[in-house]
Design a protein around this motif. Sequence first.
Motif, mmCIF file in Angstrom:
data_model
loop_
_atom_site.group_PDB
_atom_site.id
_atom_site.type_symbol
_atom_site.label_atom_id
_atom_site.label_comp_id
_atom_site.label_asym_id
_atom_site.label_seq_id
_atom_site.Cartn_x
_atom_site.Cartn_y
_atom_site.Cartn_z
ATOM 1 N N PRO A 7 63.533 -36.558 19.513
ATOM 2 C CA PRO A 7 64.525 -35.518 19.231
ATOM 3 C C PRO A 7 65.711 -35.631 20.184
ATOM 4 O O PRO A 7 65.553 -35.955 21.357
ATOM 5 N N GLY A 8 66.903 -35.390 19.671
ATOM 6 C CA GLY A 8 68.096 -35.394 20.503
ATOM 7 C C GLY A 8 68.750 -36.744 20.661
ATOM 8 O O GLY A 8 69.825 -36.852 21.237
ATOM 9 N N ILE A 9 68.140 -37.809 20.156
ATOM 10 C CA ILE A 9 68.733 -39.143 20.240
ATOM 11 C C ILE A 9 69.644 -39.330 19.022
ATOM 12 O O ILE A 9 69.192 -39.192 17.886
ATOM 13 N N PRO A 10 70.922 -39.632 19.263
ATOM 14 C CA PRO A 10 71.822 -39.802 18.111
ATOM 15 C C PRO A 10 71.518 -41.080 17.340
ATOM 16 O O PRO A 10 70.929 -42.016 17.886
ATOM 17 N N ASN A 11 71.926 -41.093 16.081
ATOM 18 C CA ASN A 11 71.780 -42.309 15.278
ATOM 19 C C ASN A 11 72.655 -43.407 15.875
ATOM 20 O O ASN A 11 73.640 -43.137 16.557
ATOM 21 N N TYR A 12 72.303 -44.644 15.589
ATOM 22 C CA TYR A 12 73.096 -45.765 16.060
ATOM 23 C C TYR A 12 74.446 -45.790 15.359
ATOM 24 O O TYR A 12 74.539 -45.525 14.159
ATOM 25 N N ASN A 13 75.479 -46.137 16.100
ATOM 26 C CA ASN A 13 76.777 -46.432 15.513
ATOM 27 C C ASN A 13 76.754 -47.931 15.250
ATOM 28 O O ASN A 13 77.097 -48.735 16.117
ATOM 29 N N ASN A 14 76.311 -48.300 14.063
ATOM 30 C CA ASN A 14 76.062 -49.709 13.765
ATOM 31 C C ASN A 14 77.310 -50.568 13.823
ATOM 32 O O ASN A 14 77.238 -51.732 14.224
ATOM 33 N N GLU A 15 78.460 -50.029 13.433
ATOM 34 C CA GLU A 15 79.683 -50.829 13.468
ATOM 35 C C GLU A 15 80.019 -51.231 14.896
ATOM 36 O O GLU A 15 80.335 -52.387 15.169
ATOM 37 N N ILE B 199 79.722 -55.434 19.318
ATOM 38 C CA ILE B 199 79.325 -55.814 20.681
ATOM 39 C C ILE B 199 78.412 -57.036 20.657
ATOM 40 O O ILE B 199 78.609 -57.973 21.427
ATOM 41 N N VAL B 200 77.435 -57.024 19.767
ATOM 42 C CA VAL B 200 76.509 -58.167 19.684
ATOM 43 C C VAL B 200 77.274 -59.422 19.262
ATOM 44 O O VAL B 200 77.053 -60.506 19.814
ATOM 45 N N ALA B 201 78.215 -59.294 18.331
ATOM 46 C CA ALA B 201 78.999 -60.443 17.885
ATOM 47 C C ALA B 201 79.835 -61.010 19.023
ATOM 48 O O ALA B 201 80.011 -62.226 19.138
ATOM 49 N N ARG B 202 80.319 -60.153 19.880
ATOM 50 C CA ARG B 202 81.162 -60.591 21.004
ATOM 51 C C ARG B 202 80.336 -61.236 22.114
ATOM 52 O O ARG B 202 80.705 -62.279 22.638
ATOM 53 N N LEU B 203 79.219 -60.607 22.482
ATOM 54 C CA LEU B 203 78.441 -61.080 23.624
ATOM 55 C C LEU B 203 77.410 -62.152 23.277
ATOM 56 O O LEU B 203 77.017 -62.918 24.144
ATOM 57 N N GLN C 172 76.910 -47.890 25.247
ATOM 58 C CA GLN C 172 77.026 -46.514 25.730
ATOM 59 C C GLN C 172 78.492 -46.116 25.875
ATOM 60 O O GLN C 172 78.886 -45.017 25.475
ATOM 61 N N VAL C 173 79.303 -47.025 26.416
ATOM 62 C CA VAL C 173 80.729 -46.750 26.599
ATOM 63 C C VAL C 173 81.438 -46.643 25.257
ATOM 64 O O VAL C 173 82.144 -45.675 24.980
ATOM 65 N N ARG C 174 81.238 -47.663 24.403
ATOM 66 C CA ARG C 174 81.972 -47.724 23.132
ATOM 67 C C ARG C 174 81.528 -46.655 22.147
ATOM 68 O O ARG C 174 82.340 -46.139 21.388
ATOM 69 N N ALA C 175 80.234 -46.313 22.150
ATOM 70 C CA ALA C 175 79.723 -45.298 21.224
ATOM 71 C C ALA C 175 79.883 -43.894 21.793
ATOM 72 O O ALA C 175 79.545 -42.918 21.135
ATOM 73 N N LYS C 176 80.362 -43.821 23.041
ATOM 74 C CA LYS C 176 80.595 -42.535 23.717
ATOM 75 C C LYS C 176 79.316 -41.693 23.767
ATOM 76 O O LYS C 176 79.336 -40.495 23.505
ATOM 77 N N GLU C 177 78.213 -42.353 24.114
ATOM 78 C CA GLU C 177 76.938 -41.653 24.249
ATOM 79 C C GLU C 177 76.723 -41.271 25.704
ATOM 80 O O GLU C 177 77.079 -42.031 26.614
ATOM 81 N N ARG D 40 65.355 -54.403 19.337
ATOM 82 C CA ARG D 40 64.448 -54.118 18.215
ATOM 83 C C ARG D 40 65.246 -53.622 17.000
ATOM 84 O O ARG D 40 65.005 -54.047 15.868
ATOM 85 N N HIS D 41 66.220 -52.732 17.233
ATOM 86 C CA HIS D 41 67.058 -52.224 16.136
ATOM 87 C C HIS D 41 67.839 -53.382 15.506
ATOM 88 O O HIS D 41 67.964 -53.454 14.279
ATOM 89 N N TRP D 42 68.340 -54.271 16.347
ATOM 90 C CA TRP D 42 69.092 -55.430 15.850
ATOM 91 C C TRP D 42 68.223 -56.284 14.923
ATOM 92 O O TRP D 42 68.611 -56.593 13.806
ATOM 93 N N VAL D 43 67.021 -56.632 15.377
ATOM 94 C CA VAL D 43 66.154 -57.525 14.609
ATOM 95 C C VAL D 43 65.598 -56.836 13.367
ATOM 96 O O VAL D 43 65.673 -57.367 12.258
ATOM 97 N N GLU D 44 65.043 -55.640 13.548
ATOM 98 C CA GLU D 44 64.311 -54.999 12.455
ATOM 99 C C GLU D 44 65.214 -54.326 11.430
ATOM 100 O O GLU D 44 64.931 -54.376 10.238
ATOM 101 N N LYS D 45 66.266 -53.686 11.890
ATOM 102 C CA LYS D 45 67.106 -52.927 10.955
ATOM 103 C C LYS D 45 68.345 -53.703 10.521
ATOM 104 O O LYS D 45 68.621 -53.828 9.336
ATOM 105 N N LEU D 46 69.101 -54.211 11.501
ATOM 106 C CA LEU D 46 70.369 -54.830 11.146
ATOM 107 C C LEU D 46 70.207 -56.243 10.599
ATOM 108 O O LEU D 46 70.943 -56.657 9.714
ATOM 109 N N CYS D 47 69.271 -57.010 11.128
ATOM 110 C CA CYS D 47 69.026 -58.360 10.602
ATOM 111 C C CYS D 47 67.923 -58.356 9.537
ATOM 112 O O CYS D 47 67.572 -59.409 9.018
ATOM 113 N N PHE D 48 67.376 -57.193 9.239
ATOM 114 C CA PHE D 48 66.365 -57.040 8.187
ATOM 115 C C PHE D 48 65.210 -58.005 8.405
ATOM 116 O O PHE D 48 64.712 -58.631 7.474
#
Length: 146
Positions: free
Chosen positions: A7-15, A20-24, A40-45, A56-64
């Motif tokens: 609870p209280g964790i915001p959804n990922y700002n996938n864009e 960030i992943v593409a850059r780094l 954290q900086v870019r998503a203003k969290e 894990r989010h990258w592999v499981e959700k974004l890369c399916f």
Amino acid sequence: KEMPKRPGIPNYNNEVFVEIVARLLPTGSEDWKQVAQLYQVRAKENEGRDPDDLKRHWVEKLCFKYKKPTGKAGDPSSDRILRCQKIQRQIQERTQSMLYGAGSDESEDSDDEDEDLDGDVEVLDQAATAIASAAPRVDPSAGRDP
């Protein structure tokens, strides 16, 4: 089973996350820590994300989980999965080139959308330099007999 979100964790700002992943092109745990800091900086969290959770989010959700997406071409979800899988291939190529000593830290492909990350990376580099310079210096010859 998938763990429920705390609870209280915001959804990922996938864009932002994908940019960030593409850059780094993170290849190891230190790179994923930098991804977490930039996110954290870019998503203003307010709170930083755990680098392992981001990976894990990258592999499981974004890369399916590297499976071919279903659906029609032009579907935003399928297009994002394909884009993330392409970025993942770049990460794997970078890892291989680093293993064989032919790699450089700069990506050969540079997208205009990544340019706004340069300032964030520079800020993190300056912070790391400041932290390193603030660390106590140890004289390597201290404690040795002359």
